[in-house]
Design a protein around this motif. Sequence first.
Motif, PDB file in Angstrom:
ATOM      1  N   GLY A  46       0.828  -1.204   0.000  1.00 52.82           N
ATOM      2  CA  GLY A  46       0.000   0.000   0.000  1.00 52.82           C
ATOM      3  C   GLY A  46       0.861   1.251   0.000  1.00 52.82           C
ATOM      4  N   ALA A  47       1.943   1.236   0.753  1.00 50.64           N
ATOM      5  CA  ALA A  47       2.826   2.394   0.791  1.00 50.64           C
ATOM      6  C   ALA A  47       3.571   2.563  -0.528  1.00 50.64           C
ATOM      7  N   LEU A  48       3.991   1.449  -1.147  1.00 54.83           N
ATOM      8  CA  LEU A  48       4.746   1.531  -2.389  1.00 54.83           C
ATOM      9  C   LEU A  48       3.864   1.865  -3.581  1.00 54.83           C
ATOM     10  N   LEU A  49       2.733   1.204  -3.673  1.00 54.95           N
ATOM     11  CA  LEU A  49       1.881   1.360  -4.851  1.00 54.95           C
ATOM     12  C   LEU A  49       0.761   2.372  -4.657  1.00 54.95           C
ATOM     13  N   GLY A  50       0.580   2.855  -3.475  1.00 53.85           N
ATOM     14  CA  GLY A  50      -0.477   3.824  -3.216  1.00 53.85           C
ATOM     15  C   GLY A  50      -1.799   3.113  -3.020  1.00 53.85           C
ATOM     16  N   SER A  51      -2.847   3.757  -3.438  1.00 49.19           N
ATOM     17  CA  SER A  51      -4.187   3.205  -3.223  1.00 49.19           C
ATOM     18  C   SER A  51      -4.598   2.258  -4.339  1.00 49.19           C
ATOM     19  N   LYS A  52      -3.694   1.877  -5.225  1.00 49.03           N
ATOM     20  CA  LYS A  52      -4.052   0.976  -6.330  1.00 49.03           C
ATOM     21  C   LYS A  52      -4.410  -0.409  -5.806  1.00 49.03           C
TER      22      LYS A  52
END
Length: 153
Positions: free
Chosen positions: A99-105
């Motif tokens: 979640g931190a790396l890819l964001g909300s994707k």
Amino acid sequence: MTMLENEKQEKKEERERTLAERVPPLQLSGLSAQDLQNLCKDLHQKIDGIDESRYDIAAKVSKNELEIQDLSQKIFELKGKMKRPNLKRVRVSADAMLGALLGSKVKESVDFKANLKTVKKEEEKKEEVTDWRKNVDAMSGMEGRKKLFNAGQ
């Protein structure tokens, strides 16, 4: 006149005075050809000596400049080093990391094992262990060698 112009003028005058002291004016009138050649040889020797000393001084200057540069680099490194604070260990789950790396994707949890390929293991062929004495007669001669060759393929 400004201070810079005054300094330039003083340096120019000082240079002219030192040149007048070190280099007397040449008196070439009334000298024979042999005397002129001797004078030229003396001047060449003086020029060579001055060039050698100039080269030595230039080498010393370049060496000192490199040393100054190295020392200033060391000073900069010593001043620039700051103590790093001790980092705290943080426990993060794989989902939170994604979640931190890819964001909300990626909102749902990802099953990594589902994406792996399945590899089929080849079953090893087990040869039957038989009594070798039984096969001696069958494998003897050209017929036996032909059977072994065909079995190997």
